[in-house]
Design a protein around this motif. Sequence first.
Motif, short mmCIF file in Angstrom:
data_model
loop_
_atom_site.label_atom_id
_atom_site.label_comp_id
_atom_site.label_asym_id
_atom_site.label_seq_id
_atom_site.Cartn_x
_atom_site.Cartn_y
_atom_site.Cartn_z
N GLN A 230 -52.86 -36.78 3.55
CA GLN A 230 -53.49 -36.46 2.29
C GLN A 230 -54.83 -37.16 2.14
OE1 GLN A 230 -52.33 -34.22 0.39
NE2 GLN A 230 -50.14 -34.08 0.75
N ARG A 231 -54.93 -38.35 2.71
CA ARG A 231 -56.17 -39.11 2.58
C ARG A 231 -57.16 -38.69 3.65
NH1 ARG A 231 -51.89 -42.34 1.89
NH2 ARG A 231 -51.66 -43.39 -0.12
N ASN A 232 -58.41 -38.84 3.34
CA ASN A 232 -59.48 -38.45 4.24
C ASN A 232 -59.67 -39.52 5.31
OD1 ASN A 232 -61.75 -37.42 5.42
ND2 ASN A 232 -63.14 -38.00 3.78
N PRO A 233 -59.49 -39.19 6.62
CA PRO A 233 -59.71 -40.19 7.66
C PRO A 233 -61.16 -40.65 7.76
CG PRO A 233 -58.43 -38.35 8.50
CD PRO A 233 -58.96 -37.93 7.16
N ASN A 234 -62.09 -39.85 7.19
CA ASN A 234 -63.51 -40.22 7.14
C ASN A 234 -64.11 -40.39 8.53
OD1 ASN A 234 -65.84 -40.60 5.66
ND2 ASN A 234 -65.57 -42.81 5.47
N ILE A 235 -63.72 -39.52 9.47
CA ILE A 235 -64.30 -39.48 10.82
C ILE A 235 -64.98 -38.12 10.97
CG2 ILE A 235 -63.86 -39.61 13.29
CD1 ILE A 235 -63.39 -42.22 11.92
N HIS A 236 -66.28 -38.12 11.23
CA HIS A 236 -67.05 -36.89 11.36
C HIS A 236 -67.47 -36.69 12.82
CE1 HIS A 236 -67.33 -36.62 6.94
NE2 HIS A 236 -67.45 -37.95 6.99
N TRP A 237 -67.93 -35.46 13.11
CA TRP A 237 -68.36 -35.16 14.49
C TRP A 237 -69.48 -36.10 14.93
CZ3 TRP A 237 -64.66 -32.66 16.45
CH2 TRP A 237 -64.06 -31.55 15.85
N GLU A 238 -70.38 -36.42 14.03
CA GLU A 238 -71.50 -37.28 14.42
C GLU A 238 -71.08 -38.72 14.65
OE1 GLU A 238 -71.73 -36.55 9.89
OE2 GLU A 238 -71.47 -35.36 11.73
N ASP A 239 -69.88 -39.10 14.23
CA ASP A 239 -69.38 -40.45 14.49
C ASP A 239 -68.82 -40.60 15.90
OD1 ASP A 239 -70.00 -41.15 11.89
OD2 ASP A 239 -68.02 -40.59 11.12
N ILE A 240 -68.69 -39.49 16.62
CA ILE A 240 -68.13 -39.51 17.98
C ILE A 240 -69.27 -39.25 18.96
CG2 ILE A 240 -66.44 -38.49 19.54
CD1 ILE A 240 -64.87 -37.60 17.10
N ALA A 241 -69.52 -40.21 19.83
CA ALA A 241 -70.62 -40.08 20.80
C ALA A 241 -70.20 -39.17 21.95
CB ALA A 241 -70.99 -41.47 21.33
N ASP A 242 -71.18 -38.38 22.43
CA ASP A 242 -70.96 -37.52 23.60
C ASP A 242 -69.84 -36.51 23.30
OD1 ASP A 242 -71.68 -36.63 26.07
OD2 ASP A 242 -70.84 -38.30 27.19
N LEU A 243 -69.03 -36.16 24.31
CA LEU A 243 -67.90 -35.22 24.19
C LEU A 243 -68.33 -33.91 23.54
CD1 LEU A 243 -65.05 -37.66 23.02
CD2 LEU A 243 -65.69 -37.03 25.34
N VAL A 244 -69.47 -33.38 23.98
CA VAL A 244 -70.01 -32.16 23.38
C VAL A 244 -69.09 -30.96 23.62
CG1 VAL A 244 -71.99 -30.60 23.36
CG2 VAL A 244 -72.35 -33.05 23.67
N GLU A 245 -68.58 -30.83 24.84
CA GLU A 245 -67.73 -29.69 25.16
C GLU A 245 -66.42 -29.73 24.38
OE1 GLU A 245 -68.39 -27.03 26.94
OE2 GLU A 245 -70.44 -27.77 27.25
N ALA A 246 -65.84 -30.92 24.25
CA ALA A 246 -64.59 -31.05 23.51
C ALA A 246 -64.79 -30.69 22.03
CB ALA A 246 -64.04 -32.47 23.64
N LYS A 247 -65.89 -31.15 21.44
CA LYS A 247 -66.17 -30.81 20.04
C LYS A 247 -66.35 -29.30 19.88
CE LYS A 247 -68.71 -35.12 19.22
NZ LYS A 247 -70.06 -35.66 18.91
N LYS A 248 -67.07 -28.70 20.83
CA LYS A 248 -67.33 -27.26 20.74
C LYS A 248 -66.02 -26.46 20.80
CE LYS A 248 -70.85 -26.07 23.11
NZ LYS A 248 -71.72 -25.72 24.26
#
Length: 495
Positions: A205-223
């Motif tokens: 229920q609570r927001n983990p507050n982790i965004h895509w820009e907080d994760i370095a690299d891993l472009v293919e996994a994010k896509k």
Amino acid sequence: MSYNLNDINEDTKSARESALLGNYEDSVVFYEGVLQHIQKLLLTVKEPERRRKWQQVRQEIAQEYEYVKDIIKILSSFKSDSSRNSNQDYGLRGYDDYGRHEEPTRDPDVWPPPTPVEHRPSPNIRGGIRVAPKKDVPTSKYRPAGKPSAPSDRDKKRVGGPSYGGGRDRDRGREKRKEEEAEKKFDPSGYDKDLVENLERDIVQRNPNIHWEDIADLVEAKKLLQEAVVLPLIIPDFFKGIRRPWKGVLMVGPPGTGKTLLAKAVATECGTTFFNVSSSTLTSKYRGESEKLVRLLFEMARFYAPSTIFIDEIDSICSRRGSDSEHEASRRVKSELLVQMDGVAGACGTEESNKIVMVLAATNFPWDIDEALRRRLEKRIYIPLPTVKGREELLKINIKDLEVAPDVDLSEIAEKLDGYSGADITNVCRDAAMMSFRRRIQGLGPEEIRNIPKEELNMPMSMEDFIEAMKKVNKSVSKDDLERYIKWMNEFGSV
């Protein structure tokens, strides 16, 4: 029902005012309506900054909502304790105290006699249309039972003198929101109530507050994760038929490369219901209860769809079947999990665009996973060690709140951290941030350390600190492990 920002503002204000006046039940209804409509609003917001702000608002309102529910629980416990004590006192007294005999205990297996129904006159209806009350009649007579009356002048002063006009319209809107919330609440009938409550606690229920820009690299996994989870919610009409969303994604890689962090980013960026499942969640000492938990988990996921089930360290739940050390209960749990994941495919392939249930799994030992589960996890992606660019971004993220000396060259440090995982790089930054502090307090006692000025403790990080930290923190992934991951991905990978 149209719902704009003014309505969210008004209902939030009403929820807080009801809580201040002690009308906690009404306050909970308002809070639930606000949270539901903010969740719907998040599905339409595309700008990252605006979305982040709305998620913060939802988190703050959810905290207030939990506080009010805690107050209701405390008050109800007081009532139950007082009634229990009064019943005990009554049991100790005899016939003379009450003038009548003690009521015999009713057999729980025998139904009680039906309670008499009070017949009330039907409302005034003329031609199929309800007649509104006259203006000169006080509205309190027409207020529904159990609703709070208008606050007194003293209460108005306490909450800042708000306007309470349109009370009947607000009551009708409150009843509508009650119906909407009741429709979206999972019905535990037919299931063990304790099992339902255990799984309800695992809904994030609570927001983990982790965004895509907080994760370095891993472009293919994010896509890939955006294609599997985010895009079907944005353009559901496109993801139908053969283009239906993936029902399962397996993230494979060495420890500390960001697999769990990616799952938290999915929970933050998507407006889906997020189930965070571990082996302890689906394990019970009672025979047959673990299989019930697995089935109930997927039933609730389909009910709250669109939803995402994240299973961390899935190899601990669904390892290869048929081994000598496998227990019968473990085999039944694996079989139930495989059957339910096949049912997810049916839910995803329906014409209803919002019936999306995706299983997101992570493991450090993909070679131990059962073959049938590997087939059901259609997308198998490799989360590698960070590249040179990724290592430099990780360094910037970790030290963004600290002072850095001018001689620090992050590019040179990133080159020297070849073979380090994301968690290893974080440990290097933590150790380097403590170097100047250790030099300053060396040889001092507790009282002397307490009297050191803050300016002398917060010294900038130097290049020497990083070099010294790299000598103390070694990489945790060997070359043999990397070769084994690459070999498995060449054979079973599906990027």
